[in-house]
Motif scaffolding. Structure first.
Motif, PDB file in Angstrom:
ATOM      1  N   LYS A 263     -22.878 -48.337  16.972  1.00 18.71           N
ATOM      2  CA  LYS A 263     -22.803 -48.537  15.311  1.00 18.71           C
ATOM      3  C   LYS A 263     -22.686 -47.463  14.945  1.00 18.71           C
ATOM      4  O   LYS A 263     -23.307 -46.664  15.529  1.00 18.71           O
ATOM      5  CB  LYS A 263     -23.936 -49.091  14.868  1.00 18.71           C
TER       6      LYS A 263
ATOM      7  N   THR B 149     -22.959 -44.542  12.916  1.00 17.36           N
ATOM      8  CA  THR B 149     -23.936 -43.170  11.837  1.00 17.36           C
ATOM      9  C   THR B 149     -23.065 -42.456  11.365  1.00 17.36           C
ATOM     10  O   THR B 149     -22.085 -41.731  12.103  1.00 17.36           O
ATOM     11  CB  THR B 149     -25.363 -43.115  12.979  1.00 17.36           C
TER      12      THR B 149
ATOM     13  N   GLY C   7     -29.952 -40.516  16.079  1.00 16.74           N
ATOM     14  CA  GLY C   7     -30.597 -41.057  15.388  1.00 16.74           C
ATOM     15  C   GLY C   7     -32.064 -40.561  14.703  1.00 16.74           C
ATOM     16  O   GLY C   7     -33.203 -41.602  14.522  1.00 16.74           O
TER      17      GLY C   7
ATOM     18  N   LEU D 106     -21.704 -42.633   5.238  1.00 20.11           N
ATOM     19  CA  LEU D 106     -22.790 -42.426   6.156  1.00 20.11           C
ATOM     20  C   LEU D 106     -24.243 -42.713   6.337  1.00 20.11           C
ATOM     21  O   LEU D 106     -24.902 -42.623   6.822  1.00 20.11           O
ATOM     22  CB  LEU D 106     -22.308 -41.859   7.093  1.00 20.11           C
TER      23      LEU D 106
ATOM     24  N   GLN E  81     -25.691 -44.772   4.252  1.00 14.64           N
ATOM     25  CA  GLN E  81     -26.053 -45.801   4.679  1.00 14.64           C
ATOM     26  C   GLN E  81     -26.881 -45.802   5.734  1.00 14.64           C
ATOM     27  O   GLN E  81     -28.097 -46.915   6.774  1.00 14.64           O
ATOM     28  CB  GLN E  81     -25.206 -46.164   5.577  1.00 14.64           C
ATOM     29  N   ASP E  82     -26.914 -44.696   6.906  1.00 16.19           N
ATOM     30  CA  ASP E  82     -28.568 -45.058   7.798  1.00 16.19           C
ATOM     31  C   ASP E  82     -30.346 -45.039   7.186  1.00 16.19           C
ATOM     32  O   ASP E  82     -30.596 -45.341   8.156  1.00 16.19           O
ATOM     33  CB  ASP E  82     -27.888 -43.120   8.497  1.00 16.19           C
TER      34      ASP E  82
ATOM     35  N   ASP F  67     -30.485 -48.529   6.551  1.00 15.47           N
ATOM     36  CA  ASP F  67     -30.764 -49.009   7.749  1.00 15.47           C
ATOM     37  C   ASP F  67     -32.199 -48.831   8.217  1.00 15.47           C
ATOM     38  O   ASP F  67     -32.912 -49.481   8.846  1.00 15.47           O
ATOM     39  CB  ASP F  67     -29.456 -49.019   8.695  1.00 15.47           C
TER      40      ASP F  67
END
Length: 101
Positions: free
Chosen positions: A20, A22, A58, A84, A87-88, A91
């Motif tokens: 994905k 990231t 991550g 991004l 979005q991280d 998520d």
């Protein structure tokens, strides 16, 4: 707004990366594309190698402000880095939302 073309582009990038997309994987791809090791790239960002490693894998998320700073330092789009980053965060909290900036 995330357009169908943008979604298609993101899926293509994820296919190339094998994971994905990231902010961390994007930063790692930039570093590898510039053929820099983590020590040299971390110095460019003004962080330790360990912090860079944690971001790339991550284990550490950064703020939108810091994402914009990194984009400016590297000469990339602040909009993409911040998108991004946000979005991280979505998520991480298991919110099924797609961020558009």
């Amino acid at each position: 707004m995330i357009t169908p073309k943008t979604k298609e582009t993101l899926k293509s990038l994820e296919k190339i990366l094998g994971e994905k997309l990231t902010l961390g994987t994007f930063i790692r791809s930039i570093r590898q594309g510039e053929e820099l090791n983590q020590v040299a790239f971390a110095k460019q960002l003004g962080v330790s190698r360990q912090i860079l490693c944690d971001i790339e894998h991550g284990r550490r998320l950064i703020s939108p402000k810091k994402a914009a700073e990194y984009a400016a330092l590297l000469g990339y789009s602040k909009k993409q880095f911040v998108r991004l980053c946000l979005q991280d965060l979505m998520d991480r909290d298991h919110l099924e939302l797609i961020i558009s900036v």
